[in-house]
Write a protein that holds these residues in place. Structure first.
Motif, mmCIF file in Angstrom:
data_model
loop_
_atom_site.group_PDB
_atom_site.id
_atom_site.type_symbol
_atom_site.label_atom_id
_atom_site.label_comp_id
_atom_site.label_asym_id
_atom_site.label_seq_id
_atom_site.Cartn_x
_atom_site.Cartn_y
_atom_site.Cartn_z
ATOM 1 N N THR A 181 0.901 -1.242 0.035
ATOM 2 C CA THR A 181 0.037 -0.049 -0.091
ATOM 3 C C THR A 181 0.973 1.259 -0.067
ATOM 4 O O THR A 181 1.868 1.264 0.661
ATOM 5 N N PRO A 182 0.503 2.223 -0.877
ATOM 6 C CA PRO A 182 -0.737 2.328 -1.778
ATOM 7 C C PRO A 182 -0.269 1.674 -3.157
ATOM 8 O O PRO A 182 0.796 1.380 -3.157
ATOM 9 N N SER B 249 -3.887 4.205 -7.220
ATOM 10 C CA SER B 249 -5.234 4.238 -6.049
ATOM 11 C C SER B 249 -5.097 5.666 -5.771
ATOM 12 O O SER B 249 -4.221 6.425 -6.040
ATOM 13 N N GLN B 250 -6.490 5.921 -5.009
ATOM 14 C CA GLN B 250 -6.168 7.431 -4.431
ATOM 15 C C GLN B 250 -6.284 7.393 -3.070
ATOM 16 O O GLN B 250 -6.481 6.452 -2.418
ATOM 17 N N THR B 251 -5.159 8.283 -2.434
ATOM 18 C CA THR B 251 -4.813 8.399 -0.966
ATOM 19 C C THR B 251 -5.427 9.838 -0.505
ATOM 20 O O THR B 251 -5.065 10.827 -1.123
ATOM 21 N N ALA C 14 -2.591 7.251 6.175
ATOM 22 C CA ALA C 14 -2.615 5.778 5.486
ATOM 23 C C ALA C 14 -1.281 5.298 5.826
ATOM 24 O O ALA C 14 -0.115 6.046 6.417
ATOM 25 N N THR D 202 0.003 7.570 -7.306
ATOM 26 C CA THR D 202 -1.365 7.488 -6.733
ATOM 27 C C THR D 202 -2.058 8.624 -7.621
ATOM 28 O O THR D 202 -1.303 9.406 -8.341
ATOM 29 N N THR E 6 -7.759 1.432 1.399
ATOM 30 C CA THR E 6 -6.698 1.082 2.282
ATOM 31 C C THR E 6 -7.071 0.837 3.671
ATOM 32 O O THR E 6 -7.766 1.855 4.326
ATOM 33 N N ARG F 188 -6.869 0.857 7.264
ATOM 34 C CA ARG F 188 -5.870 1.641 8.357
ATOM 35 C C ARG F 188 -5.580 0.710 9.510
ATOM 36 O O ARG F 188 -4.491 0.923 10.216
#
Length: 348
Positions: free
Chosen positions: A24-25, A29-31, A35, A100, A141, A143
């Motif tokens: 991860t990420p 992907s969107q962050t 995270a 990302t 994601t 946590r």
């Protein structure tokens, strides 16, 4: 410029190629917000992993799992995340990067933290990277995942309609008096009695002896459950003998109200299970059990133990708009069985 989530690095021409893989990420992907940044690597004798976000050092991990926490902030922009693996006494270094994605004009994003109550059977306590979560098909994601459910509002929603006679209602009240002792000392406990009318919640203490009440009237199960739906963590334990003949709220509106909260619906049914109750439990991550008056206390005992031993998984929702958001959770490693989990929620 394109980046990939796994980079193969030929460190020694005659040696087997080593890899760095982002957990991860993920690439694309969107962050947003807090995270985890985490990689796995097959590089032997790794000394340290340096994580960079947009060229700035974000943190260092010195032993597996190679993971750090990072706050991406509230800006919905793209980020370059790089991991540099130092090895062989800091003589060698290799790197891999992911990019990302930013929020596009056709998307909407919420940064709300979603809590998913779930029951898991596993020999070892599960870690965030042991599970995969998608929301409407969009990867999320994780946590954290922890076994402590924390203090909660526990509401026993008890049917007192005429059909709960012949000792059923008395058995339900006795079971609550005895088995509520299993709840946490910092739980708030209420009892809601309903027939064709819904009584106000009454606060009780753990192990309090509940007085017998007469059975009468019809059944307004949907009204009763909808009346206790709140944003706080709530365990609703329904004890009923079946169908609903008198609720003012229809099934769709009741499910929307229940599924848009942190309420988990568990139920013990002394008869035929209505479809509404099965759906409400499934959507919220609860369970439905059947029992007789003679076995009701034993069933409630097992149900409260499951509640006390449940896990809570948390992730930061992104990539979806308002409306129903379906949640799918699958194990990544062997040896994990997901007994049940919340199936989704309504986002406003």
């Amino acid at each position: 410029m394109a980046f990939i989530g796994v980079m193969t690095l030929a460190l020694v021409p005659t040696a087997r190629a080593q890899t760095i893989s982002f957990v991860t990420p993920q690439n694309g992907s969107q962050t947003v917000g807090p995270a985890a940044l985490e990689i796995t690597t097959t590089i032997p004798n790794a000394d340290r992993v340096d994580f960079f976000v947009d060229g700035a050092l974000a943190g260092v991990a010195r032993k597996p799992p190679y993971r750090i926490a990072h706050d991406f902030g509230a800006a919905l922009t793209a980020h370059l995340v790089t991991a540099k693996v130092w090895s062989n006494g800091y003589r060698d270094v290799a790197a891999a990067s992911v990019m990302t994605a930013a929020l596009t004009s056709a998307e909407s994003m919420t940064v709300d933290v979603v809590e998913v109550p779930m029951h898991i059977r596993s020999v070892q306590p599960p870690r965030p990277d042991d599970l995969r979560v998608t929301e409407n098909g969009v990867a999320q994601t994780i946590r954290e995942i922890h076994a402590d459910r924390g203090p909660a509002h526990v509401v026993f929603v008890v049917d007192r309609s005429l059909s709960m006679g012949n000792g059923r209602l008395d058995a339900a009240l006795r079971a609550i008096s005895e088995e509520s002792r299993l709840l946490r000392v910092d739980d708030r406990i209420d009892v809601v009695l309903f027939n064709h009318n819904v009584a106000r919640p009454r606060r009780i203490s753990r192990g309090e002896r509940l007085q017998s009440v007469p059975t009468s009237g019809g059944t307004s199960l949907r009204d009763a459950l909808s009346s206790i739906a709140t944003p706080e963590r709530t365990y609703a334990i329904v004890i009923t003998d079946g169908g609903d003949r008198n609720s003012a709220i229809d099934e769709e509106d009741a499910l929307r109200r229940i599924s848009g909260t942190k309420m988990i619906v568990d139920a013990i049914v002394l008869g035929d299970t209505p479809a509404f109750l099965r759906t409400a439990a499934g959507n919220t991550g609860g369970t439905v059990a059947t029992a007789e008056a003679s076995s009701l206390r034993r069933t409630l005992h097992a149900m409260i133990l499951d509640i006390n031993n449940s896990y809570t998984l948390a992730y930061q929702s992104h990539g979806n708009g308002v409306g129903w958001r379906s949640i799918a959770i699958t194990p990544v490693r062997r040896g994990i069985e997901i007994v049940n989990a919340r199936k989704g929620y309504f986002a406003q």
